[in-house]
Design a protein around this motif. Structure first.
Motif, PDB file in Angstrom:
ATOM      1  N   ILE A 113      -7.427   2.516  -3.517  1.00  0.00           N
ATOM      2  CA  ILE A 113      -8.112   1.999  -2.328  1.00  0.00           C
ATOM      3  C   ILE A 113      -8.983   3.074  -1.685  1.00  0.00           C
ATOM      4  O   ILE A 113     -10.093   2.815  -1.226  1.00  0.00           O
ATOM      5  CB  ILE A 113      -7.079   1.478  -1.304  1.00  0.00           C
ATOM      6  CG1 ILE A 113      -6.252   0.351  -1.914  1.00  0.00           C
ATOM      7  CG2 ILE A 113      -7.769   1.020  -0.025  1.00  0.00           C
ATOM      8  CD1 ILE A 113      -7.068  -0.871  -2.273  1.00  0.00           C
ATOM      9  N   TYR A 136       0.844  -1.191   0.000  1.00  0.00           N
ATOM     10  CA  TYR A 136       0.000   0.000   0.000  1.00  0.00           C
ATOM     11  C   TYR A 136       0.882   1.245   0.000  1.00  0.00           C
ATOM     12  O   TYR A 136       1.990   1.234   0.548  1.00  0.00           O
ATOM     13  CB  TYR A 136      -0.928  -0.005   1.210  1.00  0.00           C
ATOM     14  CG  TYR A 136      -1.841  -1.209   1.240  1.00  0.00           C
ATOM     15  CD1 TYR A 136      -2.966  -1.263   0.431  1.00  0.00           C
ATOM     16  CD2 TYR A 136      -1.555  -2.297   2.073  1.00  0.00           C
ATOM     17  CE1 TYR A 136      -3.795  -2.373   0.441  1.00  0.00           C
ATOM     18  CE2 TYR A 136      -2.377  -3.405   2.096  1.00  0.00           C
ATOM     19  CZ  TYR A 136      -3.489  -3.443   1.268  1.00  0.00           C
ATOM     20  OH  TYR A 136      -4.307  -4.550   1.266  1.00  0.00           O
ATOM     21  N   LEU A 167     -11.194  -3.950   3.638  1.00  0.00           N
ATOM     22  CA  LEU A 167     -10.699  -3.943   2.265  1.00  0.00           C
ATOM     23  C   LEU A 167     -11.642  -4.625   1.286  1.00  0.00           C
ATOM     24  O   LEU A 167     -11.542  -4.402   0.074  1.00  0.00           O
ATOM     25  CB  LEU A 167      -9.315  -4.589   2.215  1.00  0.00           C
ATOM     26  CG  LEU A 167      -8.207  -3.700   2.815  1.00  0.00           C
ATOM     27  CD1 LEU A 167      -6.948  -4.507   3.060  1.00  0.00           C
ATOM     28  CD2 LEU A 167      -7.918  -2.520   1.900  1.00  0.00           C
TER      29      LEU A 167
END
Length: 666
Positions: free
Chosen positions: A173, A140, A214
């Motif tokens: 994201i 990430y 997520l």
């Protein structure tokens, strides 16, 4: 044979010094970013001798430290322009940002023959603040997209390490906020925590701690900050760390001081781990900062600043509730140490030696893995900091670090008091610290005293002290530097007629405003300093585009205040020499800021040499630039005070710049 006689009286400013320009620049690296993985300690080295390139270095027990990135990689990032958080490690895999092309690369620490694999590379994209997913399949990061018109767009992304994510190498994201930081996956990999904030806030004024499942982008929850703040007041949050899949720690200043808080996701309850009038936390100027470490046995190691001075604290859970706070001896870390087996690894910044990456345990002399440089002199040549308290204009109290001249060879002659250099740090939300600094020792080893001021707005003193500068930048910081200089002038320890002031970036504005507001300073130096707040508000980069809303007032509604606080419009009140040092590639404070100020001062007959450096941005990185800057500034003070420094060697161009301002040396 010459006999060495210690502490001979020599006029201040002319002392021969072991702190040479080559030592402070080419032979000294900047260390940062200490990390641990398995039995390996890693860190970053920015090397002036390689034109400011940053290499990733690793050390394992029983081996010598070695570079793990090839010469073609510069491990740094320009996200938010200030960077940080340019690499992450998990097991034996490392992911880095390459400053030269903005790309993301991965490699294995155990394979020194394979070329780094490019994971992401596209013109106009920058990445920072990396964190591995627990399964090792993705990393990430914060992505900053400069490909469109207007402000760059910041998002959180997942980058694949092995294949693709839904047909692409990376996937967004989280998006929609102006800024993101510190994506942190939960131990089971099912949740992601992060920090976000929006204009006009800065991360140290108001931010949000968020969590999201997520598998459900719509599950984003604000745990703290924003409109959900429990106190209803602005709250600064940073540095999330998971204790387990249901418990999150983070730093919050909702109680007036940055400290560690515990958040229970199931109940939504939040409580401070401890209550101390010390700052466990730092202003989020760069990514990758670390103010506390969660230890495997449930204890927390915390880096705190109390009354401007650094201390380490060990927080131990109590049987009932809360944590017991115990001071612990671990040198003077620049970031919180990390557990490394039964020891710790950290970057030590003690005041009596050059910064170094070390491994050690409390109460023991640490093992040095890499020092920023080898000091070719002893303790008698090192000035030690003295914490000084002084009264401010409104009755509050300010703090500074005072460094008297120090030399094994020279001393101040009888009847002479040393000149003093007052330093205004940048930010202005930064702080003067007591760690070893060549920017101090360069001067003290030549017979100058140095006063490093923590003016109103500095961190390390609680939120209320930071907020003293709200709407008052260019006022209280200036008053505080003048008050600090006046306090030391009255102490009888420095020459009140030979006090100068220097500062970089935001500190440059403080310098110029102080010269216009007081006659206590005999000269000043502005390094890539702000001179016109109006231009800064219109032209600076996204991260600081609305910073001045809190420091000065909303733009453009408060344009009159911006003009009144800008040194450019105080030029007629400055009557002492001013030196300007400026990088030509500065995207934060463009070169025109210095040029306009110099033109205004010249119209009033003020001596104001300007030296510009090609290829340098906001903060000097290259060896030649650093050497030139140190020597030019020393020669400048020599011209101001009428002495000839012992070891200055200026280029023809730099000599001409000073001659053009002062006239040739007789």
């Amino acid at each position: 044979m010459e006999v060495f006689v210690p502490h001979q009286p020599v006029p201040c400013g002319t002392w021969p010094s072991p702190v040479t320009a080559s030592l402070t620049a080419g032979r000294t690296v900047t260390l940062s970013g200490v990390a641990v993985s398995d039995e390996t300690v890693l860190w970053l080295e920015r090397r002036p001798s390689e034109k400011g390139r940053t290499a990733l270095v690793a050390w394992r027990q029983g081996t010598e430290s070695c570079d793990v990135t090839p010469p073609g990689l510069d491990v740094a990032t320009r996200v938010h322009e200030y960077g940080g958080g340019a690499f992450a490690v998990a097991g034996r895999v490392v992911v880095v940002s390459n400053r030269r092309d903005g790309g993301v690369y991965a490699f294995d620490l155990d394979d020194d023959t394979a070329e780094p694999r490019c994971l992401a590379l596209s013109g106009g994209l920058r990445y920072a603040s990396f964190a591995f997913a627990p399964d090792g399949q993705r990393v990430y990061a914060v992505r900053e997209d400069h490909r469109g018109e207007g402000e760059p767009v910041n998002t959180l992304v997942a980058i694949s390490l092995h294949g693709s994510l839904e047909g692409a190498s990376e996937a967004i994201i989280a998006q929609g906020a102006d800024f993101y930081s510190t994506p942190t996956p939960s131990p089971d990999g099912k949740q992601l925590a992060w920090i976000e904030w929006d204009h006009p806030a800065m991360p140290w004024t108001s931010s949000r701690l968020c969590v999201m499942r997520l598998d459900d982008p719509n599950s984003r929850t604000v745990l703290a900050g924003g409109n959900g703040s429990a106190s209803g007041k602005p709250e600064s949050l940073t540095e999330p760390q998971w204790a387990d899949d249901h418990t999150l720690f983070a730093i919050s200043d909702r109680g007036g001081w940055w400290t560690v808080w515990r958040f229970a996701l199931s109940s939504g309850e939040a409580e401070p781990v401890c209550k101390v009038e010390a700052e466990i936390g730092q202003p989020h100027w760069v990514f990758g900062q670390r103010s506390y470490s969660l230890l495997a046995d449930g204890r927390i190691l915390a880096l705190a600043v109390k009354a401007g001075q650094t201390q380490m604290l060990l927080l131990t859970p109590c049987a009932g509730a809360g944590y017991e706070v115990t001071p612990v001896s671990l040198g003077l870390p620049e970031q919180c140490p990390l557990a490394f087996g039964d020891q710790f690894a950290w970057l030590d910044g003690s005041p009596d030696r050059a910064s170094a990456v070390v491994v050690g345990a409390p109460g023991q002399s640490p093992h040095v893995l890499r020092a920023a440089t080898v000091l070719p002199f002893g303790q008698d040549d090192i000035a030690q900091p003295e914490s000084v308290r002084f009264p401010l204009a409104d009755g509050a109290e300010g703090q500074a670090f005072f460094y008297p001249p120090a030399s094994a060879q020279c001393c101040v002659p009888e009847g002479e008091l040393p000149p003093m250099i007052v330093t205004a740090h940048g930010g202005p939300t930064a702080r003067a610290s007591e760690g070893f600094s060549f920017k101090v020792q360069w001067w003290t080893s030549r017979g100058f005293a140095v006063l490093d001021v923590n003016y109103s707005g500095s961190t390390g003193f609680g939120r209320a002290y930071r907020e003293r500068l709200d709407g008052q930048w260019g006022v209280r910081d200036v008053e505080d530097c003048i008050a600090a200089a006046s306090h030391m002038a009255a102490s009888g320890r420095v020459d009140p007629k030979r006090i100068v002031i220097r500062g970089s970036s935001a500190g440059g504005l403080t310098v110029l405003s102080a010269l216009a507001s007081s006659d206590i300073f005999a000269a000043g130096t502005s390094l890539y300093g702000v001179t016109d707040l109006r231009t800064l508000a219109e032209e600076t980069h996204k991260f600081e585009a609305r910073y001045l809303d809190s420091l000065v007032g909303p733009w453009p509604e408060a344009e009159a205040v911006y003009r009144a606080r800008s040194p450019l419009f105080m030029a007629d009140r400055i009557h002492v020499p001013v030196l300007f040092l400026q990088g030509l590639d500065d995207a934060v404070v463009p070169p025109e800021q210095a040029r306009s100020m110099v033109a205004a001062l010249k119209r009033n007959g003020v001596v104001c040499p300007l030296v510009e450096f090609e290829g340098e941005g906001h903060g000097f990185r290259g060896e030649e630039t650093l050497q030139r800057a140190f020597q030019i500034e020393l020669a400048f003070y020599g011209r101001v005070f009428g002495f000839v420094p012992a070891d200055v060697q200026l280029s023809v161009e730099d000599e001409a710049a000073l001659d053009g301002a002062f006239g040739p040396v007789a």
